[in-house]
Design a protein around this motif. Structure first.
Motif, short mmCIF file in Angstrom:
data_model
loop_
_atom_site.label_atom_id
_atom_site.label_comp_id
_atom_site.label_asym_id
_atom_site.label_seq_id
_atom_site.Cartn_x
_atom_site.Cartn_y
_atom_site.Cartn_z
N VAL A 88 0.83 -1.21 0.00
CA VAL A 88 0.00 0.00 0.00
C VAL A 88 0.86 1.26 0.00
CG1 VAL A 88 -1.77 1.28 1.27
CG2 VAL A 88 -1.91 -1.20 1.13
N MET A 89 1.78 1.35 0.95
CA MET A 89 2.62 2.55 1.02
C MET A 89 3.52 2.67 -0.21
SD MET A 89 4.56 3.78 4.41
CE MET A 89 6.29 3.97 4.16
N ALA A 90 4.08 1.55 -0.66
CA ALA A 90 4.93 1.58 -1.86
C ALA A 90 4.12 1.95 -3.10
CB ALA A 90 5.60 0.23 -2.06
N GLY A 91 2.88 1.51 -3.17
CA GLY A 91 2.05 1.83 -4.32
C GLY A 91 1.58 3.26 -4.36
N LEU A 92 1.25 3.81 -3.20
CA LEU A 92 0.71 5.18 -3.16
C LEU A 92 1.78 6.26 -3.12
CD1 LEU A 92 -2.28 4.64 -0.69
CD2 LEU A 92 -2.32 4.72 -3.19
N THR A 93 2.92 5.98 -2.46
CA THR A 93 3.96 7.00 -2.34
C THR A 93 5.24 6.66 -3.07
OG1 THR A 93 4.92 6.05 -0.34
CG2 THR A 93 3.11 7.61 -0.03
N GLY A 94 5.38 5.39 -3.49
CA GLY A 94 6.61 4.97 -4.14
C GLY A 94 7.71 4.63 -3.16
N ARG A 95 7.39 4.59 -1.88
CA ARG A 95 8.41 4.35 -0.86
C ARG A 95 7.92 3.38 0.19
NH1 ARG A 95 10.23 10.56 -0.44
NH2 ARG A 95 11.60 10.46 -2.23
N THR A 96 8.80 2.50 0.60
CA THR A 96 8.58 1.72 1.80
C THR A 96 9.30 2.46 2.93
OG1 THR A 96 10.57 0.41 1.46
CG2 THR A 96 8.54 -0.44 0.48
N VAL A 97 9.23 1.95 4.13
CA VAL A 97 9.93 2.61 5.23
C VAL A 97 11.44 2.60 4.97
CG1 VAL A 97 10.47 2.49 7.69
CG2 VAL A 97 8.13 2.14 6.93
N GLY A 98 11.96 1.49 4.48
CA GLY A 98 13.39 1.40 4.19
C GLY A 98 13.81 2.32 3.05
N LYS A 99 13.02 2.40 2.02
CA LYS A 99 13.35 3.28 0.89
C LYS A 99 13.23 4.74 1.30
CE LYS A 99 12.67 0.11 -2.90
NZ LYS A 99 13.00 -1.00 -2.05
N TRP A 100 12.27 5.06 2.14
CA TRP A 100 12.13 6.43 2.63
C TRP A 100 13.35 6.81 3.45
CZ3 TRP A 100 11.32 7.80 7.89
CH2 TRP A 100 11.09 9.16 8.09
N THR A 101 13.82 5.88 4.29
CA THR A 101 14.98 6.14 5.14
C THR A 101 16.25 6.37 4.32
OG1 THR A 101 13.99 4.73 6.82
CG2 THR A 101 16.30 5.26 7.09
N THR A 102 16.40 5.61 3.24
CA THR A 102 17.62 5.70 2.43
C THR A 102 17.50 6.69 1.27
OG1 THR A 102 16.87 3.80 1.15
CG2 THR A 102 18.38 3.38 2.98
N GLY A 103 16.35 7.32 1.12
CA GLY A 103 16.19 8.32 0.07
C GLY A 103 15.93 7.73 -1.31
N LEU A 104 15.36 6.52 -1.35
CA LEU A 104 15.05 5.87 -2.62
C LEU A 104 13.57 5.94 -2.90
CD1 LEU A 104 17.26 2.67 -2.31
CD2 LEU A 104 17.82 4.84 -3.40
N ARG A 105 13.21 5.68 -4.16
CA ARG A 105 11.81 5.74 -4.55
C ARG A 105 11.56 4.74 -5.67
NH1 ARG A 105 7.85 10.51 -5.38
NH2 ARG A 105 6.69 9.80 -7.15
N ILE A 106 10.41 4.07 -5.62
CA ILE A 106 10.00 3.15 -6.67
C ILE A 106 9.14 3.94 -7.65
CG2 ILE A 106 8.75 1.03 -7.21
CD1 ILE A 106 9.08 0.30 -4.20
N GLU A 107 9.49 3.85 -8.93
CA GLU A 107 8.72 4.53 -9.98
C GLU A 107 8.50 3.58 -11.13
OE1 GLU A 107 10.97 7.91 -11.24
OE2 GLU A 107 10.49 9.08 -9.46
N ARG A 108 7.45 3.86 -11.89
CA ARG A 108 7.27 3.15 -13.15
C ARG A 108 8.33 3.67 -14.12
NH1 ARG A 108 0.98 3.25 -14.57
NH2 ARG A 108 1.79 2.10 -16.35
N THR A 109 8.50 3.01 -15.22
CA THR A 109 9.54 3.42 -16.16
C THR A 109 9.25 4.78 -16.78
OG1 THR A 109 8.45 2.12 -17.87
CG2 THR A 109 10.31 1.10 -16.71
N ASP A 110 7.99 5.23 -16.73
CA ASP A 110 7.67 6.56 -17.25
C ASP A 110 7.75 7.64 -16.19
OD1 ASP A 110 5.42 5.96 -15.77
OD2 ASP A 110 3.99 6.22 -17.41
N GLY A 111 8.13 7.29 -14.97
CA GLY A 111 8.34 8.28 -13.91
C GLY A 111 7.15 8.48 -12.99
#
Length: 181
Positions: A88-111
């Motif tokens: 849910v969090m990764a889908g709506l914000t592009g971040r899990t707690v770990g990715k938020w902590t490390t400054g990463l983000r999940i995006e589709r290939t179109d951004g």
């Protein structure tokens, strides 16, 4: 004689309210940082499992709980938190707690943001498939020029890091002679 440089103005439609397109640079996430984010997520889930099991055992009367009910409660709470974090969090914000902590983000290939469906596909189907061939699905990131792993390829996503603006120190003005501090 020097040449004059003229800039041409592109014609714009008078009735168009579309914003001008912006150039967006995405930096692929380093493999070590991705591993750190995954480690943070799994440590968080392990801690939630331990504490929810302990709380269920205390609330249920300790050893009187029959059939491992405290463990079942701990697993259920951990599964709920895992779905909330990884899907849910990764889908709506592009971040899990770990990715938020490390400054990463999940995006589709179109951004754009992945959405809950792609995040579920990525984490619930892609992660197990990445683990199957001795974890080689995760190691693809280290040699891939696009920085995408097997679960990224399956779900059509990529992990990027936020762009950090270079720090510019302001120029210091010279002090006048005789000025007191």
């Amino acid at each position: 004689m020097t040449a004059k440089v003229q800039t041409a103005k592109l014609p714009s439609s008078a009735g168009s309210n579309r914003p001008e397109p912006r150039v967006r640079v995405r930096f692929r996430a380093p493999f070590a940082l991705r591993c750190g984010a995954l480690l943070i997520d799994y440590i968080l889930l392990a801690l939630i499992m331990v504490f929810s099991t302990m709380i269920a055992r205390v609330m249920g009367g300790g050893a009187r709980m029959a059939g491992g009910t405290a463990e079942k409660v701990g697993i259920l709470v951990t599964l709920i938190v895992a779905v909330l974090d990884l899907v849910v969090m990764a889908g709506l914000t592009g971040r899990t707690v770990g990715k938020w902590t490390t400054g990463l983000r999940i995006e589709r290939t179109d951004g754009t943001l992945p959405g809950i469906g792609r995040a579920a596909l990525r984490h619930l189907v892609g992660y197990p498939l990445s683990l199957l061939p001795f974890g080689l699905g995760f190691l693809i990131v280290a040699v891939s020029p696009t920085g995408r792993s097997l679960h990224d390829l399956i779900s059509g996503t990529m992990v990027v890091r936020r762009a950090v603006a270079p720090m510019v120190t302001p120029a210091r003005k010279p002090r006048p002679q005789g000025a007191s501090v």
